[in-house]
Design an enzyme around this catalytic site. Structure first.
Site, PDB file in Angstrom:
ATOM      1  N   GLN A 122      -5.968  -4.081  -1.927  1.00 51.92           N
ATOM      2  CA  GLN A 122      -6.243  -4.307  -0.522  1.00 51.92           C
ATOM      3  C   GLN A 122      -7.482  -5.186  -0.381  1.00 51.92           C
ATOM      4  O   GLN A 122      -8.562  -4.811  -0.839  1.00 51.92           O
ATOM      5  CB  GLN A 122      -6.472  -2.936   0.096  1.00 51.92           C
ATOM      6  N   GLY A 123      -7.309  -6.349   0.202  1.00 50.67           N
ATOM      7  CA  GLY A 123      -8.433  -7.274   0.359  1.00 50.67           C
ATOM      8  C   GLY A 123      -8.981  -7.220   1.768  1.00 50.67           C
ATOM      9  O   GLY A 123      -8.625  -8.038   2.617  1.00 50.67           O
ATOM     10  N   GLU A 240      -2.425   8.236   5.430  1.00 49.31           N
ATOM     11  CA  GLU A 240      -2.327   8.691   4.053  1.00 49.31           C
ATOM     12  C   GLU A 240      -3.551   8.327   3.232  1.00 49.31           C
ATOM     13  O   GLU A 240      -3.452   7.935   2.078  1.00 49.31           O
ATOM     14  CB  GLU A 240      -1.041   8.124   3.433  1.00 49.31           C
TER      15      GLU A 240
END
Lengths: 375, 349
Positions: A122-123, A240
């Site tokens: 995830q960037g 989540e």
């Protein structure tokens, strides 16, 4: 109100336990080499996938089983209890893709995400955009049927082993900061992507910085509409990411038992002060577990995840950090002389818990908003 | 698993909330003017005093969850009626001992009983051993229940609140306290039911602790709500004080503490009638340890947010603090609970 499994949940739990006992890779926690650990992790993902344990709460049309999130919570709990390797977290990327993606994107990206064939990172954060994520500067400039990306991302966990990245970049610098961000699904193999591991205070390279130099992304790999990136990011972080989703509750229980054994080995169990502190650590774990069960119940009843997650995040950081303090106090000098060096490592590993995924101070700001306090 | 109130429990929450709001102590002046008898009558009529009365098969008419729902509502309103003392602690003791008619009498509301506690309020008084102690939450009660060692367990006895008892001004302005200073001779006391086993006493303590926790949660949640409302309205430097991050974080921390205590309390209340007595008691001790540990901090934070006015006798803030501090002490503060939890965790006792 009932905290017990329904008959269906109990049946699922029993068969899961039997499956885990057969399938947890032997000796996985003795692997020291990080690359080898990453390979083991990939194979574990595949094994879980083939048994139908990945993406259980996803809609059937996207390869899930349309089960309630309760089943994923049971998976997390049992895997933690049996000391299984970390469970792959596909939920947050998956949620973003099947909520905002085009049909073509869903068909292309969801199956390999589920199977573990494609690992994702995830960037989001940048050196100048931490808590204030919306001020991110990485720029995606439209050039024909491609975007050209330039910038730097920080805290990209698992970046060194990822095949794909959910990237946030600014596509319109001329609108208010939340509105000019878009999301992209980008291969980490593209020319111009450079990954450099960041060694944390514990000495471990757990996360990465990623440099993006003239990286070309096809327009078809933009997720959602231009400027929709902020909304997508918020969906992603809400889903989540709680302590129950990452198996923290079970691992906390293991660690507490280890700390209790340390106290016993050092003959400290007769001290009322130590007994009280150990009991207080148990209480903190229980409080977190029960708060998570309430959150999960709300989720199962169809409530969208909201700012209540901030309560669990604060309780989680407090529980983990207090437990590591207790271990350090029980170990005394051994923690400083290298005689129990692994505990110094886990102490430092507990520190970022109150920073990542929204710092403790940001969580309190979110709660203040929820309470209706003025800006 | 579903850790949420079901539809009926939600309805009960509404009903209890209505009764509590009608009898709420909104400022200390209300303590003199509240019609306590009317509030008690409403609770009796709604059947809320009889939640622990047993049916023919020995089942309580409602579970610990319902008791906690009512206790939280009354705590939130700082309602000055002896719900915990009479309808929970005393009634449950009688019901467990098989003293059905006596329990029914309390449930009807015409008669009340308190509970006799030892000198440090940490346990029910054992006679003749506890030579000093207190009748707690005994407003309008002519007697309080205590325990006497007997063959086969602990025998419940009825102690008349006569001249041997001196009313005392305790910390809690919403519930009564009477002290006894001389040994009470158990031989002349009326017995109620049969002796209680260890398991039954554990069950009683689990319910008593869960109900105390629910009261504390109600006190904390309503105190935090009031402080947050105040922070939105109080203007200093031309802005609401709630716009300052320091104040926001105080509110957020108090909120988190209260909600964490509520999570532990919900489970403890559910556990009372479902888990084994030992497990139910550990769940209750866990909740009491959490509530005790945060009750003082939360209600102090609330007084702090109210600033100067929050330090005055006329303001409601200290009434919250007083009730929460008393809840914390009754049947053992967090230190006492932690030591007992440690016994179970570390030595399996």
């Amino acid at each position: 109100m009932d905290y017990r499994d329904t008959p269906e949940e109990a049946e699922f739990r029993a068969s899961l336990r039997a499956w885990l006992a057969e399938n947890i890779p032997a000796g996985w926690d003795k692997i020291e080499d990080r690359d080898e650990a990453a390979r083991m992790q990939r194979a574990w993902h595949r094994t879980l996938y083939e048994a139908g344990y990945i993406g259980m709460s996803w809609p059937k049309e996207y390869g899930g089983r349309s089960l309630s999130p309760m089943y994923e919570a049971i998976l997390n709990e049992e895997a933690g209890n049996l000391n299984a390797p970390r469970l792959p977290s596909v939920g947050y990327i998956g949620r973003a893709v099947f909520t905002y993606g085009s049909e073509e994107q869903k068909k292309r990206f969801l199956p390999p995400l589920l199977s573990g064939e494609a690992q994702w990172c995830q960037g989001f954060s940048e050196p100048e955009a931490g808590s204030d994520l919306a001020s991110l500067r990485t720029l995606a400039r439209l050039d024909g049927d491609h975007y050209v990306v330039n910038g730097q991302k920080m805290w990209t966990s698992g970046g060194q082993y990822a095949d794909w990245c959910l990237l946030l970049a600014r596509t319109d610098p001329d609108v208010p900061k939340h509105k000019g961000i878009s999301a992209f699904l980008v291969s980490m193999r593209e020319p111009g992507v450079t990954v450099r591991p960041i060694v944390l205070a514990s000495g471990e390279a757990e996360t990465c910085e990623v440099f993006w130099d003239d990286v070309r992304i096809p327009v078809a790999q933009r997720l959602g509409a231009p400027g929709e990136g902020w909304r997508i990011a918020m969906t992603t972080v809400a889903y989540e990411r709680g302590p129950a989703d990452i198996g923290f509750i079970a691992s906390y229980r293991h660690t507490l038992r280890r700390v209790e054994r340390l106290a016993a080995e050092r003959g400290l169990l007769e001290r009322p002060e130590t007994r009280k502190k150990l009991a207080a650590a148990y209480v903190r774990g229980e409080v977190l577990r029960l708060n998570c069960m309430e959150q999960l119940s709300l989720r199962v009843s169809g409530r969208e995840p909201g700012p209540e997650g901030s309560v669990a995040k604060l309780l989680w950081a407090d529980a983990e950090q207090s437990l590591q303090h207790l271990a350090m106090d029980i170990l005394g000098a051994d923690c400083m002389t290298g005689a129990a060096g692994e505990w110094l490592g886990s102490y430092f590993t507990s520190r970022p818990v109150s920073v990542y995924g929204g710092s403790a101070q940001i969580q309190k700001n979110i709660i203040a908003r929820m309470l209706g306090l003025p800006r | 698993m579903l850790a949420l109130l079901d539809a009926e429990q939600q309805m009960l929450k509404e009903v209890a909330g209505q009764i509590a709001r009608a009898a709420e102590v909104a400022n200390p002046g209300d303590l003199k003017t509240r019609d306590r008898a009317a509030a008690w009558e409403s609770l009796a009529q709604a059947g809320l005093l009889g939640l622990r009365v047993r049916d023919e098969e020995g089942r309580p008419s409602a579970s610990g969850v319902e008791v906690a729902v009512v206790a939280e509502a009354l705590g939130a309103g700082l309602v000055p009626v002896p719900y915990l003392g009479s309808a929970v602690l005393a009634t449950e003791l009688l019901a467990l001992a098989g003293a059905g008619p006596e329990a029914e009498e309390l449930a009807a509301g015409g008669k009340r009983a308190g509970i006799l506690l030892n000198r440090d309020l940490s346990a029910p008084a054992r006679l003749p051993g506890d030579e000093q102690g207190y009748a707690w939450d005994c407003d309008g009660a002519a007697e309080a229940l205590a325990l006497v060692e007997a063959p086969g367990g602990a025998q419940v006895v009825r102690v008349p609140l006569d001249g041997a008892f001196t009313p005392v001004a305790g910390a809690d302005l919403t519930r009564s306290l009477a002290r006894y200073d001389a040994p009470i001779d158990p031989s002349g006391l009326t017995r109620a039911g049969r002796p209680l086993t260890e398991a039954e006493l554990a069950r009683w303590e689990a319910l008593a602790l869960a109900a105390l926790c629910a009261d504390t949660v109600g006190v904390m949640r309503s105190a935090v709500t009031k402080a947050v409302e105040y922070a939105k309205e109080r203007i200093q430097y031309g802005v609401p004080i709630g716009s300052f991050q320091a104040v926001q974080h105080m509110c957020a921390e108090a909120y988190v503490s209260a909600e964490a205590a509520a999570s532990a309390t919900g489970y403890a209340a559910w556990a009372v009638d479902v888990l084994e007595p030992g497990e139910a008691l550990t769940a209750a001790r866990t909740a009491k340890a959490q509530c005790g540990a945060v009750a003082r901090e939360v209600t102090e934070t609330v007084m702090q947010i109210f600033g100067g006015i929050g330090q005055t006798y006329e303001h409601i803030a200290h009434v919250h603090t007083r009730r929460a501090l008393t809840d914390r002490q009754v049947l053992g503060d967090e230190d006492a609970q932690l030591l007992r939890i440690a016994d179970v965790r570390l030595t399996g006792e």
